[in-house]
Design a protein around this motif. Structure first.
Motif, PDB file in Angstrom:
ATOM      1  N   LEU A  25       0.766  -1.203  -0.331  1.00 58.53           N
ATOM      2  CA  LEU A  25      -0.361  -0.066  -0.146  1.00 58.53           C
ATOM      3  C   LEU A  25       0.658   1.371   0.313  1.00 58.53           C
ATOM      4  CD1 LEU A  25      -2.889  -0.924   2.449  1.00 58.53           C
ATOM      5  CD2 LEU A  25      -2.802  -1.239   0.313  1.00 58.53           C
ATOM      6  N   PRO A  26       0.201   2.094  -0.649  1.00 63.31           N
ATOM      7  CA  PRO A  26       0.936   3.944  -0.471  1.00 63.31           C
ATOM      8  C   PRO A  26       1.524   3.978   1.394  1.00 63.31           C
ATOM      9  CG  PRO A  26      -0.411   3.444  -1.985  1.00 63.31           C
ATOM     10  CD  PRO A  26      -0.519   2.296  -1.349  1.00 63.31           C
ATOM     11  N   ALA A  27       2.396   4.230   1.179  1.00 59.13           N
ATOM     12  CA  ALA A  27       3.179   4.954   2.673  1.00 59.13           C
ATOM     13  C   ALA A  27       2.277   5.282   3.549  1.00 59.13           C
ATOM     14  CB  ALA A  27       4.412   5.552   2.300  1.00 59.13           C
ATOM     15  N   ALA A  28       1.237   6.230   2.779  1.00 58.31           N
ATOM     16  CA  ALA A  28       0.334   7.413   3.426  1.00 58.31           C
ATOM     17  C   ALA A  28      -0.822   6.818   4.457  1.00 58.31           C
ATOM     18  CB  ALA A  28      -0.249   8.807   2.840  1.00 58.31           C
ATOM     19  N   LEU A  29      -1.096   6.008   3.075  1.00 53.63           N
ATOM     20  CA  LEU A  29      -1.983   4.898   3.863  1.00 53.63           C
ATOM     21  C   LEU A  29      -2.133   4.157   5.461  1.00 53.63           C
ATOM     22  CD1 LEU A  29      -4.224   3.682   1.047  1.00 53.63           C
ATOM     23  CD2 LEU A  29      -4.973   4.916   2.524  1.00 53.63           C
ATOM     24  N   VAL A  30      -0.623   3.649   5.545  1.00 55.41           N
ATOM     25  CA  VAL A  30      -0.430   2.575   5.913  1.00 55.41           C
ATOM     26  C   VAL A  30      -0.652   2.182   7.789  1.00 55.41           C
ATOM     27  CG1 VAL A  30       1.551   0.803   6.865  1.00 55.41           C
ATOM     28  CG2 VAL A  30       1.006   1.330   4.575  1.00 55.41           C
ATOM     29  N   PRO A  31      -0.098   3.937   7.715  1.00 52.10           N
ATOM     30  CA  PRO A  31       0.061   4.176  10.015  1.00 52.10           C
ATOM     31  C   PRO A  31      -2.207   4.252   9.346  1.00 52.10           C
ATOM     32  CG  PRO A  31       0.890   5.742   8.439  1.00 52.10           C
ATOM     33  CD  PRO A  31       0.684   5.029   7.495  1.00 52.10           C
ATOM     34  N   HIS A  32      -3.266   4.981   8.958  1.00 53.16           N
ATOM     35  CA  HIS A  32      -4.624   4.700   9.398  1.00 53.16           C
ATOM     36  C   HIS A  32      -4.653   3.083   8.604  1.00 53.16           C
ATOM     37  CE1 HIS A  32      -4.266   8.895   9.476  1.00 53.16           C
ATOM     38  NE2 HIS A  32      -3.547   9.001   8.096  1.00 53.16           N
ATOM     39  N   VAL A  33      -4.559   2.437   8.364  1.00 53.44           N
ATOM     40  CA  VAL A  33      -4.974   1.322   8.545  1.00 53.44           C
ATOM     41  C   VAL A  33      -4.054   0.234   9.192  1.00 53.44           C
ATOM     42  CG1 VAL A  33      -4.728  -0.971   6.742  1.00 53.44           C
ATOM     43  CG2 VAL A  33      -4.954   0.911   5.952  1.00 53.44           C
ATOM     44  N   VAL A  34      -3.164   0.354   9.784  1.00 47.20           N
ATOM     45  CA  VAL A  34      -2.946  -0.016  11.443  1.00 47.20           C
ATOM     46  C   VAL A  34      -4.188   0.696  12.280  1.00 47.20           C
ATOM     47  CG1 VAL A  34      -0.941   0.683  13.056  1.00 47.20           C
ATOM     48  CG2 VAL A  34      -0.353  -0.144  10.972  1.00 47.20           C
TER      49      VAL A  34
END
Length: 303
Positions: free
Chosen positions: A42-51
């Motif tokens: 996934l694009p890096a900007a989405l990963v913390p929000h997915v987490v």
């Protein structure tokens, strides 16, 4: 790389960065394969929000999955109040909810799915058997799909028609996944006094869910065939969202295929043991989609 992901996700306050990092560590422990797929694909900007969304979902499930039904219902009522208070006030004493609040601020669509997920948890607390296909569909619509959409909404297209197709694909995907879950978890669910395999199908095959015999084998294959239909329909998901999300979605669907293969192979032995995807095959799938992602240009992520 994680620090860069936090930067791109708009998480800049030191305390909140530490809390997102703690959620990341927790998700990596209890959902190793899923975390690896998100991190790699996934694009890096989405990963913390997915987490943050996955950590919230797991925390919720952990709180309502212990003890008798009345205790679980009371735990859900208390948790529901804490979540809604955090979202209303924009803060909480709990790190998992502070991270959720920031994610909702950055991606307001998540809030709708938080509400639907909490409503669906009432069914998750109360269920003991799945009567038939209609009952399974209600379970999926009320609980499983809202749970998936906590994260899937982050990948949804903006166009109305495409979004409807995306949601339908997610519905098919999670219905297949849920059916596989119920087969994989058969021994554990039976020990807990419940079963997610539709009771009318069990009766039709004359199966004893505790006995690894031919009748149970036929039941498992029938349920696997139904899951196969839904996974096949869900294969169109990468076509209705941004190309940069395609590798992750293909990997997600591919892992479900591996789970389904393992269930078919286990057959009637699922009465006494669980199953899961072959680790080498799952790793190869992630590597293949990682290489594909590197060849796919990615547009800016929606905020």
């Amino acid at each position: 790389m994680w620090k860069r992901a936090l930067d791109r996700a708009g998480v800049r306050e030191p305390r909140l960065r530490r809390e997102y990092t703690a959620q990341r560590q927790a998700v990596r422990r209890f959902a190793t394969a899923e975390y690896a797929a998100a991190r790699l694909l996934l694009p890096a900007a989405l990963v913390p929000h997915v987490v943050a969304a996955v950590a919230f979902m797991h925390d919720t499930d952990d709180r309502i999955d212990r003890g008798p039904v009345d205790e679980r219902a009371a735990a859900l009522t208390e948790w529901d109040g804490l979540v809604r208070k955090a979202l209303a006030e924009g803060d909480s004493a709990l790190p998992v909810l502070r991270c959720l609040v920031r994610t909702v601020e950055c991606h307001p669509d998540v809030r709708t799915h938080v509400d639907a997920f909490l409503r669906g948890c009432e069914r998750e607390v109360a269920w003991r058997t799945i009567a038939d296909e209609e009952d399974l569909e209600r379970y999926v619509e009320e609980y499983s799909l809202p749970a998936l959409m906590l994260t899937a909404c982050l990948l949804a297209p903006a166009d109305t028609a495409a979004r409807a197709a995306f949601t339908d694909g997610c519905h098919r995907l999670i219905r297949g996944m849920q059916r596989i879950d119920f087969l994989e978890d058969l021994p554990e669910d039976l020990r807990a006094g419940r079963t997610g395999v539709p009771a009318d199908a069990v009766a039709r095959h004359g199966a004893d869910l505790t006995r690894p015999d031919a009748a149970l084998g036929r039941l498992v294959q029938e349920q696997a065939d139904r899951a196969d239909v839904d996974l096949t329909a869900a294969a169109s998901l990468p076509d209705v969202t941004a190309p940069s999300y395609g590798p992750f979605l293909r990997a997600l669907i591919g892992v479900q295929r591996l789970r389904l293969d393992a269930v078919r192979h286990a057959g009637a032995s699922l009465a006494t043991r669980t199953s899961g995807p072959a680790a080498p095959a799952a790793a190869a799938l992630l590597l293949r989609e990682t290489a594909r992602r590197l060849r796919t240009p990615g547009p800016a992520v929606r905020s």
